[in-house]
Write a protein that holds these residues in place. Structure first.
Motif, PDB file in Angstrom:
ATOM      1  N   ASP A  53     -13.825   8.358  -5.824  1.00  0.00           N
ATOM      2  CA  ASP A  53     -13.354   6.974  -5.931  1.00  0.00           C
ATOM      3  C   ASP A  53     -14.304   6.039  -5.174  1.00  0.00           C
ATOM      4  O   ASP A  53     -14.303   4.834  -5.397  1.00  0.00           O
ATOM      5  CB  ASP A  53     -11.941   6.839  -5.336  1.00  0.00           C
TER       6      ASP A  53
ATOM      7  N   TYR B  10      -4.642  -4.001  -4.980  1.00  0.00           N
ATOM      8  CA  TYR B  10      -4.527  -3.115  -6.145  1.00  0.00           C
ATOM      9  C   TYR B  10      -5.083  -3.783  -7.410  1.00  0.00           C
ATOM     10  O   TYR B  10      -5.718  -3.143  -8.255  1.00  0.00           O
ATOM     11  CB  TYR B  10      -3.054  -2.735  -6.360  1.00  0.00           C
TER      12      TYR B  10
ATOM     13  N   SER C  43      -9.191  -3.583  -9.249  1.00  0.00           N
ATOM     14  CA  SER C  43      -9.623  -2.386  -9.984  1.00  0.00           C
ATOM     15  C   SER C  43      -8.445  -1.586 -10.509  1.00  0.00           C
ATOM     16  O   SER C  43      -8.641  -0.551 -11.144  1.00  0.00           O
ATOM     17  CB  SER C  43     -10.464  -1.485  -9.075  1.00  0.00           C
ATOM     18  N   GLN C  44      -7.248  -2.050 -10.223  1.00  0.00           N
ATOM     19  CA  GLN C  44      -6.014  -1.337 -10.581  1.00  0.00           C
ATOM     20  C   GLN C  44      -6.106   0.120 -10.123  1.00  0.00           C
ATOM     21  O   GLN C  44      -5.916   1.059 -10.885  1.00  0.00           O
ATOM     22  CB  GLN C  44      -5.751  -1.447 -12.073  1.00  0.00           C
ATOM     23  N   SER C  45      -6.441   0.247  -8.838  1.00  0.00           N
ATOM     24  CA  SER C  45      -6.608   1.576  -8.261  1.00  0.00           C
ATOM     25  C   SER C  45      -5.903   1.616  -6.898  1.00  0.00           C
ATOM     26  O   SER C  45      -6.064   0.697  -6.083  1.00  0.00           O
ATOM     27  CB  SER C  45      -8.109   1.857  -8.094  1.00  0.00           C
TER      28      SER C  45
END
Lengths: 493, 123
Positions: free
Chosen positions: A197, A402, A405-407
């Motif tokens: 990641d 969040y 990157s929607q991570s």
């Protein structure tokens, strides 16, 4: 030129942009009056909300927050002796004593007018200086850019919060953070510890949310039992003729000081307001009034801190080197929206650039109106209990981290950097140098590598380039100048 | 460190760490001369907030849903920060995440990780 002016003017005729800037100015003033939030935290929290906007709208939102929150810090500085932003700290010296004398309206009026003049002046300077500097920046090659980033890092030493050495440690730590992930040219993995990641490196947005918003949340948790005393405010009064006679020179001087300080890489509104205040005192005929409610003191600090906002945008947009903590976030906003800061921005996307300048000008005028007619209302916002406010900041921080990157890894990064930022601040380290170092890190490494390739690994050739040598000498003087000066003085004595 | 005509990718961060070690040495020298003021110990809300971050992490890992964890943490944070009216903390913990969720979902079209609650919403 005409094209640029019409682009600036288009902001004033675009109803959507007008509405957006108005709403953001209100939000910016609210953020500014809430002690602890401030322009940098506000911009960090709002950045994720701008993701789906057009680039100009997004940067207009961020720069409006910057301008209006910087001004609004003075409202609480004057009424409750608590600067809403660090840039308004110098305003408390005279603003609160004047308010205690029953002249809160006069103090706020002077702050509003001085801030507006400072802000408008700096936008005009921005419009003139940025394209000129962009022309110079065309000549920059990797050695010059490398030297410039070193100069930018060296300027961290003089940021007011923290000591010189501590700020440099923070800056270098930020540069080191930028090396996490795969190296751009060779794809060699660095400090990833098997976590893919992190392959692209640390994202700026979650790190900034952590450093500015979450660490501030932890800092504010110590203020739970703080009792605030509010000074009554009937109405904001515009300065009288007598006031103008006393403050116009101070305002002009602070405009120049603030804009100049803002242009210097890594310096910002806080440093500008402190210098603006001390210069106002130095040149004043009524020195004895300072600290007891001097109108010149308020004008000096307020004109300087808002003048620094436009100044700080110059290196940010032209060179990609942030002029302050908030412009570091605006710089990230530019990158996220595909506007590559640098000289080419002024040729390829000149219309967008001037629309951004126009929105800053408009924001300055809007906060003036709000300051004059709604300061009393905004001052009430500062009394929102922190047990309601900061849980909201927590929610906005984690969701905002969040969103880009929607991570989920970004959420953990924000929380980790929040704790790191808190402990750094607890031990007297400012977090802005870490953010600036993180942004400059890639520029430092890439330009150093390119320079070494240009000169077949002969690093000393960087010093043979006049402009690069000039910046490196400036960096050396910035770092060692004060020590050398004190050594010379001691030797003479 | 400089190999061929450039700098090794692994050398740069090491170089930075060496500089920072030198700066830390200078800082300790400064502290040796003038010892810094004793740092004030944090009160309960600071440590409890950090503990709440940990609870947030565990809850997201267990439920997979940020929107289960956020209201719980907000509610507890409000209480530990001195909010005496429990219902205010409760309303804040429900209304804020819900409005932000709807804003992100409708306006910004950001989808959140599926979990206990979001599964019901997303279907």
């Amino acid at each position: 030129m005409i094209e640029a002016l019409s682009a600036m003017g288009s902001v004033f005729t675009d109803p959507y942009l007008l509405g957006l800037i108005f709403a953001t100015t209100v939000l910016g003033v609210i953020i500014g009056v809430l002690p602890g939030l401030g322009a940098t935290t506000g911009a960090a929290l709002l950045l994720p909300f701008t993701l789906t906007m057009e680039p100009v709208q997004a940067i207009a939102v961020l720069s409006t927050i910057y301008v209006s929150a910087t001004f609004a810090g003075s409202i609480t500085a004057i009424l409750i002796n608590t600067p809403g932003t660090s840039a308004a700290a110098a305003t408390t010296f005279d603003g609160y004593p004047l308010a205690q004398k029953g002249e809160a309206g006069r103090a706020l009026g002077i702050a509003v007018v001085s801030s507006t003049v400072g802000g408008v002046f700096s936008v005009i300077v921005l419009c003139i200086a940025a394209p000129l500097l962009a022309r110079v920046a065309y000549e920059f090659r990797p050695p010059e850019y490398f030297a410039l980033t070193i100069f930018g890092l060296s300027m961290l030493a003089s940021i007011s919060a923290g000591g010189a050495v501590k700020n440099l440690i923070g800056g270098i730590f930020g540069v080191w953070l930028s090396t996490i992930g795969a190296e751009r040219v060779t794809a060699i993995e660095r400090f990833m510890f098997g976590n893919y990641d992190l392959y692209e490196g640390l994202s700026f947005v979650p790190v900034f949310i952590g450093l500015f918003a979450i660490s501030e949340l932890l800092v504010q948790s110590k203020m739970v039992n703080k009792i605030v005393e509010t000074v009554a405010l009937k109405a904001v009064k515009l300065p009288t003729k007598e006031d103008y006679k006393r403050i116009w020179k101070t305002i002009l001087r602070s405009c120049g000081i603030g804009t100049f300080i803002g242009v210097l890489p890594a310096e910002g509104a806080t440093v500008a307001s402190m210098i603006g205040y001390s210069e106002a005192k130095r040149w004043s005929k009524n020195k004895e009034e300072f600290g007891k409610g001097s109108v010149e003191g308020i004008a000096g600090a307020e004109a300087a801190n808002n003048a620094a906002t436009g100044g700080a945008m110059v290196p940010t947009m032209v060179l990609g080197i942030p002029g302050s903590g908030t412009t570091a976030i605006i710089l990230v906003g530019l990158m996220v929206h595909g506007l590559r800061p640098g000289a080419y921005l002024f040729t390829e996307q000149v219309e967008k650039v001037y629309q951004i300048f126009g929105s800053m000008l408009l924001a300055n005028l809007m906060f003036m109106a709000m300051g004059l007619y709604a300061a009393r209302l905004f001052a009430r916002v500062s009394l929102v209990p922190i047990s309601i406010l900061w849980p909201i900041v927590f929610a906005l921080s984690v969701i905002g981290a969040y969103a880009l990157s929607q991570s989920l890894i970004d959420v953990w990064i924000a929380l980790i950097f929040g704790v790191i930022g808190f402990f750094a601040r607890r031990h007297g380290f400012a977090v802005a140098p870490i953010a600036v170092g993180l942004i400059l890190g890639e520029m430092v490494e890439t330009n150093l590598q390119h320079s070494l390739k240009m000169y077949d690994g002969q690093w000393w050739m960087i010093f043979a380039q006049p402009l690069a040598a000039f910046f490196l000498i400036l960096a050396f003087l910035g770092l060692c100048g004060p020590y050398l000066y004190s050594l010379i003085i001691r030797h003479k004595d | 460190m400089i190999v061929g005509d450039s700098m090794q990718a692994r050398s740069f961060p090491i170089f930075l760490m060496v500089i920072n070690l030198m700066l830390v040495a200078i800082l300790s020298l400064q502290f040796y001369k003038t010892y810094p003021k004793e740092v004030e110990l944090e009160k309960f809300p600071t440590w409890s907030s950090m503990l709440l971050f940990l609870i947030f992490y565990i809850m997201v890992k267990v439920s997979g849903d940020m929107f289960v964890a956020i209201p719980v943490v907000m509610f507890l944070m409000g209480l530990t920060w001195g909010q005496k009216k429990v219902w205010i903390s409760f309303v804040n913990a429900i209304v804020t995440p819900l409005s932000v969720f709807l804003l992100f979902d409708y306006v910004l079209q950001v989808r959140f990780p599926r979990g206990w609650l979001t599964n019901i919403y997303y279907g």
